[in-house]
Write an enzyme that holds these catalytic residues in place. Structure first.
Site, PDB file in Angstrom:
ATOM      1  N   GLU A   1      58.188  -7.025  44.797  1.00 34.64           N
ATOM      2  CA  GLU A   1      59.222  -5.954  43.857  1.00 34.64           C
ATOM      3  C   GLU A   1      59.226  -4.729  44.586  1.00 34.64           C
ATOM      4  OE1 GLU A   1      56.783  -6.366  39.803  1.00 34.64           O
ATOM      5  OE2 GLU A   1      58.127  -4.566  39.640  1.00 34.64           O
TER       6      GLU A   1
ATOM      7  N   ARG B   1      61.971   3.323  40.253  1.00 30.86           N
ATOM      8  CA  ARG B   1      61.809   4.460  40.810  1.00 30.86           C
ATOM      9  C   ARG B   1      62.274   5.896  41.481  1.00 30.86           C
ATOM     10  NH1 ARG B   1      54.844   2.507  39.665  1.00 30.86           N
ATOM     11  NH2 ARG B   1      55.777   1.082  37.847  1.00 30.86           N
TER      12      ARG B   1
ATOM     13  N   THR C   1      60.533  -2.426  37.321  1.00 32.43           N
ATOM     14  CA  THR C   1      60.647  -0.590  36.152  1.00 32.43           C
ATOM     15  C   THR C   1      62.249  -0.382  35.827  1.00 32.43           C
ATOM     16  OG1 THR C   1      58.802   0.139  37.839  1.00 32.43           O
ATOM     17  CG2 THR C   1      60.018   1.799  36.108  1.00 32.43           C
TER      18      THR C   1
ATOM     19  N   LYS D   1      55.214  -9.988  31.935  1.00 33.93           N
ATOM     20  CA  LYS D   1      54.341  -9.090  32.764  1.00 33.93           C
ATOM     21  C   LYS D   1      53.032  -8.510  31.677  1.00 33.93           C
ATOM     22  CE  LYS D   1      54.814  -4.654  34.836  1.00 33.93           C
ATOM     23  NZ  LYS D   1      55.367  -4.158  35.906  1.00 33.93           N
TER      24      LYS D   1
HETATM   25  C1  3PG Z   1      54.210  -1.774  38.066  1.00 38.41           C
HETATM   26  O1  3PG Z   1      54.845  -0.896  38.351  1.00 38.41           O
HETATM   27  O2  3PG Z   1      54.071  -2.811  37.811  1.00 38.41           O
HETATM   28  C2  3PG Z   1      52.064  -0.733  38.528  1.00 38.41           C
HETATM   29  O3  3PG Z   1      53.113   0.516  38.551  1.00 38.41           O
HETATM   30  C3  3PG Z   1      51.310  -1.599  39.525  1.00 38.41           C
HETATM   31  O4  3PG Z   1      50.586  -1.047  38.842  1.00 38.41           O
HETATM   32  P1  3PG Z   1      49.830   0.089  40.204  1.00 38.41           P
HETATM   33  O5  3PG Z   1      50.099   1.168  40.506  1.00 38.41           O
HETATM   34  O6  3PG Z   1      48.322   0.236  39.385  1.00 38.41           O
HETATM   35  O7  3PG Z   1      49.246  -1.396  40.777  1.00 38.41           O
END
Ligand code: 3PG
Length: 213
Positions: free
Chosen positions: A43, A47, A71, A131
Site C-alpha cells: 500500500e 501522503r 490515505t 480497515k
Molecule cells: C496507515 O495509514 O495505515 C498507518 O499510517 C500505518 O500506521 P503505522 O505507521 O502506525 O504502521
C-alpha cells in the site's frame, strides 16, 4: 463476491506494508525488496507528492507486486490512483460521499472505520472487509475481540501502531484478515536506501503466517 471485496486479491496475505515514499526512484527497489522478503501486496500512501509516481513505477517495473493506494480522503483521488496502477484502494476513515465513490470504483476497497457504527454503515454499503484505523489508539485487539460477536460477518485489516511485536496478537483473531503497517519499511531505512534491511524485516513479517480464513 462484490467489486468492493478485496479478499481474492489478498489470498495468502497476512501483512501489508504501508509505504510513504518521498522519492519515486526508491519505489521499484523497495517493492522488489518487499516481494523478495515474501510481501507482495503493498500500500502506497497518498501522503507525498511522489506517491502516484511511485505507484506507476511499481506497476511498470515490479509486476509481481500488487500495489494499492492508501490515505485516500476524497473521491477525486480515486481515478488518478487507478490510472497510476492501483489495484485496490484504502481510506483512513470513510465519510458517506467517499464510501459511495469507493463502492462505484472498479477496483476493490478497504474503507477505514474506527467505531461500531462506522463498521455497520460500511458493511451495509457492501464492504465486507474494513480497515480498522488507528487500530492501537482505537482499542486494538480488545476492540476487535469485542465486536466479533455482534458483527460476525465483518472482517478487518487493522493498521496504525502495529509492529513486529504485536502483529501476531491481531493475526490470531478470527475477524482479522491481515494487518497493515509501516514497520517493515522504516523511514530511516528508506532514507538510507537500505533495501537489504527492509527485505529482512519483510521476511520476518511474512513468517507471521499464511491467511487461512
Ligand atoms: C496507515 O495509514 O495505515 C498507518 O499510517 C500505518 O500506521 P503505522 O505507521 O502506525 O504502521
Amino acid at each position: 463476491m462484490s467489486q468492493a471485496d478485496p479478499t481474492p486479491l489478498f489470498a495468502g496475505v497476512r501483512v501489508i506494508p504501508v509505504l510513504t515514499i518521498a522519492d519515486a526512484a526508491s519505489a521499484a527497489p523497495l517493492a522488489r525488496a518487499l516481494v523478495a522478503g515474501g510481501l507482495k501486496v503493498l500500500e502506497i500512501t497518498l501522503r507525498t507528492g511522489a506517491a502516484l509516481a511511485a505507484v506507476r513505477a511499481i506497476a511498470r517495473e515490479v509486476p509481481e507486486a500488487l500495489v494499492g493506494v492508501g490515505t485516500l480522503t476524497a473521491a477525486a483521488e480515486i481515478e488518478p490512483a487507478i490510472a497510476a496502477g492501483a489495484r485496490y484502494l484504502v481510506s483512513p476513515g470513510t465519510p458517506p460521499a467517499l464510501a459511495d465513490a469507493l463502492a462505484r470504483a472498479n477496483v476493490p476497497a478497504l474503507p477505514g472505520c474506527a467505531t461500531v457504527s462506522e463498521a455497520m454503515a460500511l458493511a451495509a454499503r457492501g464492504f465486507p472487509v474494513l480497515k480498522f484505523f488507528p487500530a492501537e489508539a482505537s482499542g486494538g485487539v480488545a476492540w476487535l475481540e469485542a465486536v466479533a460477536a455482534p458483527l460476525p460477518d465483518i472482517r478487518f485489516c487493522p493498521t496504525g501502531g502495529i509492529n513486529a511485536g504485536n502483529a501476531g496478537n491481531y493475526l490470531a483473531l478470527e475477524n482479522v484478515v491481515a494487518v497493515g503497517g509501516s514497520w517493515v519499511a522504516p523511514k530511516d531505512a528508506l532514507a538510507a536506501k537500505d533495501f537489504g534491511r527492509i527485505e529482512r524485516l519483510a521476511r520476518a513479517a511474512a513468517l507471521l503466517g499464511p491467511m487461512e480464513k
